[in-house]
Design an enzyme around this catalytic site. Structure first.
Site, PDB file in Angstrom:
ATOM      1  N   LYS A   1      -3.120  10.782  -1.686  1.00 48.01           N
ATOM      2  CA  LYS A   1      -1.697  10.794  -2.085  1.00 48.01           C
ATOM      3  C   LYS A   1      -1.488   9.973  -3.366  1.00 48.01           C
ATOM      4  O   LYS A   1      -0.833  10.427  -4.300  1.00 48.01           O
ATOM      5  CB  LYS A   1      -0.801  10.174  -0.988  1.00 48.01           C
TER       6      LYS A   1
ATOM      7  N   ARG B   1       7.450   7.233   6.608  1.00 48.07           N
ATOM      8  CA  ARG B   1       6.343   7.302   7.570  1.00 48.07           C
ATOM      9  C   ARG B   1       6.839   7.364   9.003  1.00 48.07           C
ATOM     10  O   ARG B   1       6.027   7.483   9.920  1.00 48.07           O
ATOM     11  CB  ARG B   1       5.498   6.039   7.438  1.00 48.07           C
TER      12      ARG B   1
ATOM     13  N   ARG C   1     -13.588   3.352  -1.926  1.00 46.03           N
ATOM     14  CA  ARG C   1     -12.461   3.162  -2.851  1.00 46.03           C
ATOM     15  C   ARG C   1     -12.478   1.759  -3.467  1.00 46.03           C
ATOM     16  O   ARG C   1     -12.803   0.781  -2.803  1.00 46.03           O
ATOM     17  CB  ARG C   1     -11.129   3.369  -2.126  1.00 46.03           C
TER      18      ARG C   1
ATOM     19  N   ARG D   1      -9.830  -2.978  -0.978  1.00 43.34           N
ATOM     20  CA  ARG D   1      -8.666  -3.401  -0.195  1.00 43.34           C
ATOM     21  C   ARG D   1      -9.084  -3.971   1.156  1.00 43.34           C
ATOM     22  O   ARG D   1     -10.039  -3.495   1.760  1.00 43.34           O
ATOM     23  CB  ARG D   1      -7.727  -2.208   0.021  1.00 43.34           C
TER      24      ARG D   1
ATOM     25  N   ARG E   1      -5.903   2.955  11.091  1.00 43.72           N
ATOM     26  CA  ARG E   1      -4.832   3.552  10.269  1.00 43.72           C
ATOM     27  C   ARG E   1      -4.716   5.054  10.553  1.00 43.72           C
ATOM     28  O   ARG E   1      -3.617   5.601  10.604  1.00 43.72           O
ATOM     29  CB  ARG E   1      -5.131   3.315   8.780  1.00 43.72           C
TER      30      ARG E   1
HETATM   31  P1  AP5 Z   1      -6.100   7.541  -2.601  1.00 45.30           P
HETATM   32  O1  AP5 Z   1      -5.460   8.371  -3.654  1.00 45.30           O
HETATM   33  O2  AP5 Z   1      -6.109   6.063  -2.804  1.00 45.30           O
HETATM   34  O3  AP5 Z   1      -5.533   7.919  -1.153  1.00 45.30           O
HETATM   35  P2  AP5 Z   1      -4.126   7.597  -0.478  1.00 45.30           P
HETATM   36  O4  AP5 Z   1      -3.758   8.787   0.324  1.00 45.30           O
HETATM   37  O5  AP5 Z   1      -3.129   7.110  -1.501  1.00 45.30           O
HETATM   38  O6  AP5 Z   1      -4.618   6.425   0.471  1.00 45.30           O
HETATM   39  P3  AP5 Z   1      -3.994   5.047   0.925  1.00 45.30           P
HETATM   40  O7  AP5 Z   1      -5.091   4.357   1.687  1.00 45.30           O
HETATM   41  O8  AP5 Z   1      -3.428   4.290  -0.250  1.00 45.30           O
HETATM   42  O9  AP5 Z   1      -2.898   5.490   1.864  1.00 45.30           O
HETATM   43  P4  AP5 Z   1      -2.326   4.674   2.998  1.00 45.30           P
HETATM   44  O10 AP5 Z   1      -1.246   5.574   3.413  1.00 45.30           O
HETATM   45  O11 AP5 Z   1      -3.254   4.229   4.047  1.00 45.30           O
HETATM   46  O12 AP5 Z   1      -1.994   3.283   2.306  1.00 45.30           O
HETATM   47  P5  AP5 Z   1      -0.628   2.643   1.780  1.00 45.30           P
HETATM   48  O13 AP5 Z   1      -0.977   1.814   0.623  1.00 45.30           O
HETATM   49  O14 AP5 Z   1       0.438   3.656   1.668  1.00 45.30           O
HETATM   50  O15 AP5 Z   1      -7.605   8.098  -2.422  1.00 45.30           O
HETATM   51  C1  AP5 Z   1      -8.526   7.451  -1.561  1.00 45.30           C
HETATM   52  C2  AP5 Z   1      -9.905   7.376  -2.240  1.00 45.30           C
HETATM   53  O16 AP5 Z   1     -10.446   8.685  -2.344  1.00 45.30           O
HETATM   54  C3  AP5 Z   1      -9.878   6.813  -3.672  1.00 45.30           C
HETATM   55  O17 AP5 Z   1     -11.037   6.055  -3.894  1.00 45.30           O
HETATM   56  C4  AP5 Z   1      -9.882   8.067  -4.570  1.00 45.30           C
HETATM   57  O18 AP5 Z   1     -10.495   7.815  -5.830  1.00 45.30           O
HETATM   58  C5  AP5 Z   1     -10.691   9.027  -3.708  1.00 45.30           C
HETATM   59  N1  AP5 Z   1     -10.253  10.416  -3.836  1.00 45.30           N
HETATM   60  C6  AP5 Z   1      -8.965  10.856  -3.847  1.00 45.30           C
HETATM   61  N2  AP5 Z   1      -8.930  12.189  -3.935  1.00 45.30           N
HETATM   62  C7  AP5 Z   1     -10.239  12.617  -3.966  1.00 45.30           C
HETATM   63  C8  AP5 Z   1     -10.862  13.902  -4.044  1.00 45.30           C
HETATM   64  N3  AP5 Z   1     -10.178  15.033  -4.102  1.00 45.30           N
HETATM   65  N4  AP5 Z   1     -12.203  13.930  -4.032  1.00 45.30           N
HETATM   66  C9  AP5 Z   1     -12.925  12.790  -3.959  1.00 45.30           C
HETATM   67  N5  AP5 Z   1     -12.391  11.555  -3.895  1.00 45.30           N
HETATM   68  C10 AP5 Z   1     -11.056  11.463  -3.898  1.00 45.30           C
HETATM   69  O19 AP5 Z   1      -0.254   1.723   3.043  1.00 45.30           O
HETATM   70  C11 AP5 Z   1      -1.016   0.584   3.392  1.00 45.30           C
HETATM   71  C12 AP5 Z   1      -0.352  -0.113   4.570  1.00 45.30           C
HETATM   72  O20 AP5 Z   1       0.987  -0.548   4.185  1.00 45.30           O
HETATM   73  C13 AP5 Z   1      -0.111   0.755   5.819  1.00 45.30           C
HETATM   74  O21 AP5 Z   1      -1.249   0.767   6.657  1.00 45.30           O
HETATM   75  C14 AP5 Z   1       1.099   0.037   6.454  1.00 45.30           C
HETATM   76  O22 AP5 Z   1       0.689  -1.136   7.125  1.00 45.30           O
HETATM   77  C15 AP5 Z   1       1.926  -0.382   5.254  1.00 45.30           C
HETATM   78  N6  AP5 Z   1       2.943   0.614   4.846  1.00 45.30           N
HETATM   79  C16 AP5 Z   1       3.015   1.255   3.648  1.00 45.30           C
HETATM   80  N7  AP5 Z   1       4.089   2.056   3.615  1.00 45.30           N
HETATM   81  C17 AP5 Z   1       4.700   1.932   4.828  1.00 45.30           C
HETATM   82  C18 AP5 Z   1       5.851   2.543   5.413  1.00 45.30           C
HETATM   83  N8  AP5 Z   1       6.590   3.435   4.726  1.00 45.30           N
HETATM   84  N9  AP5 Z   1       6.174   2.195   6.677  1.00 45.30           N
HETATM   85  C19 AP5 Z   1       5.448   1.290   7.373  1.00 45.30           C
HETATM   86  N10 AP5 Z   1       4.346   0.685   6.890  1.00 45.30           N
HETATM   87  C20 AP5 Z   1       3.987   1.012   5.612  1.00 45.30           C
END
Ligand code: AP5
Length: 218
Positions: free
Chosen positions: A13, A88, A127, A160, A171
């Site tokens: 994402k 979410r 990552r 991270r 997660r």
């Molecule tokens: P990446 O693009 O980083 O993936 P992502 O979907 O953005 O993953 P996140 O881990 O950031 O999502 P998340 O939802 O767990 O974390 P968030 O920060 O929102 O890609 C991943 C890897 O793959 C990278 O290395 C990339 O280079 C590689 N890649 C991507 N596409 C590829 C492809 N096609 N081919 C090969 N490689 C590829 O949330 C973190 C924490 O914050 C949560 O656990 C929660 O505790 C809290 N939080 C955040 N938002 C909320 C909310 N709204 N409500 C409650 N808690 C929340």
């Protein structure tokens, strides 16, 4: 334009939102990045959120909605924005709907990116991120020009805290139990665009741009 990026943790994402943000020149708003900034600064909100984030649990709605509210009021959101990791929960989705309805702003599309859980675990273990500018890399699929250094701002790349295998699996469990059901809500109310994540980031981007009727310039 208003886009909501949807999908499991690590599905891509953030990577795709960042490309869309550069192309459409509208901000990429990641509640995860906003929360991590607060944790790094040691704010009261960050201290409350840290334990939930480190274990892979969702941060309570009052915290995430408050953060989102504050961010969305800034001037750079006037011409649209790309949401990543928000909403979410149903409460967050209902809050977003009410806010957008009050301003007569439509959601142009919900971009649902999918990939199986085992591939996600492999991706997240490799990552690396830049804590200074939030750029995302991968040790195999998206390497920086110089090992461990951010191409965009020169910052030192880190892994991270929540990218350990046990936390990634938690997660994913939380996503399947608490967030995935939102997709049914969006399918009944919004334009959902389904993107199957490809092995190459650019292949996913091309597919997504085609489905959104956007020109891909590479
Ligand atoms: P990446 O693009 O980083 O993936 P992502 O979907 O953005 O993953 P996140 O881990 O950031 O999502 P998340 O939802 O767990 O974390 P968030 O920060 O929102 O890609 C991943 C890897 O793959 C990278 O290395 C990339 O280079 C590689 N890649 C991507 N596409 C590829 C492809 N096609 N081919 C090969 N490689 C590829 O949330 C973190 C924490 O914050 C949560 O656990 C929660 O505790 C809290 N939080 C955040 N938002 C909320 C909310 N709204 N409500 C409650 N808690 C929340």
């Amino acid at each position: 334009m208003v886009l909501v990026m949807f999908g499991a943790p690590g599905v891509g994402k953030g990577s795709q939102a960042s490309i869309l943000s550069r192309t459409l020149t509208i901000p990429h708003i990641s509640t995860g990045d906003l929360l991590r900034e607060n944790v790094a600064k040691g704010t009261e909100l960050g201290n409350k959120a840290k334990g939930y984030m480190d274990s892979g649990a969702l941060v309570p709605d009052d915290i995430t909605i408050g953060l989102f509210q504050e961010r969305i009021r800034r001037d750079d959101c006037k011409n649209g924005f790309i949401l990543d990791g928000f909403p979410r929960t149903l409460s967050q989705a209902e809050y977003l709907d009410a806010m957008l309805k009050a301003e007569s702003i439509p959601i142009d599309a919900v971009v649902n990116i999918s990939l199986d859980d085992e591939a996600i675990v492999a991706r997240l273990c490799g990552r690396r991120v830049c804590p200074a500018c939030n750029e995302v890399y991968h040790i195999l699929y998206n390497k920086p020009s110089k090992d461990g250094v951010c191409d965009k701002c020169g910052g030192d790349l880190i892994q991270r805290v929540d990218d350990s295998e046990a936390t990634i699996r938690n997660r994913l469990k939380v996503y399947h139990a608490q967030t995935q059901s939102l997709l049914a809500y969006y399918r009944s109310t919004r334009n959902v665009v389904d993107v199957a994540s490809q092995e190459e980031i650019t292949d996913t981007t091309k597919q997504m741009f085609g489905l959104l009727n956007l020109e891909y310039k590479g």
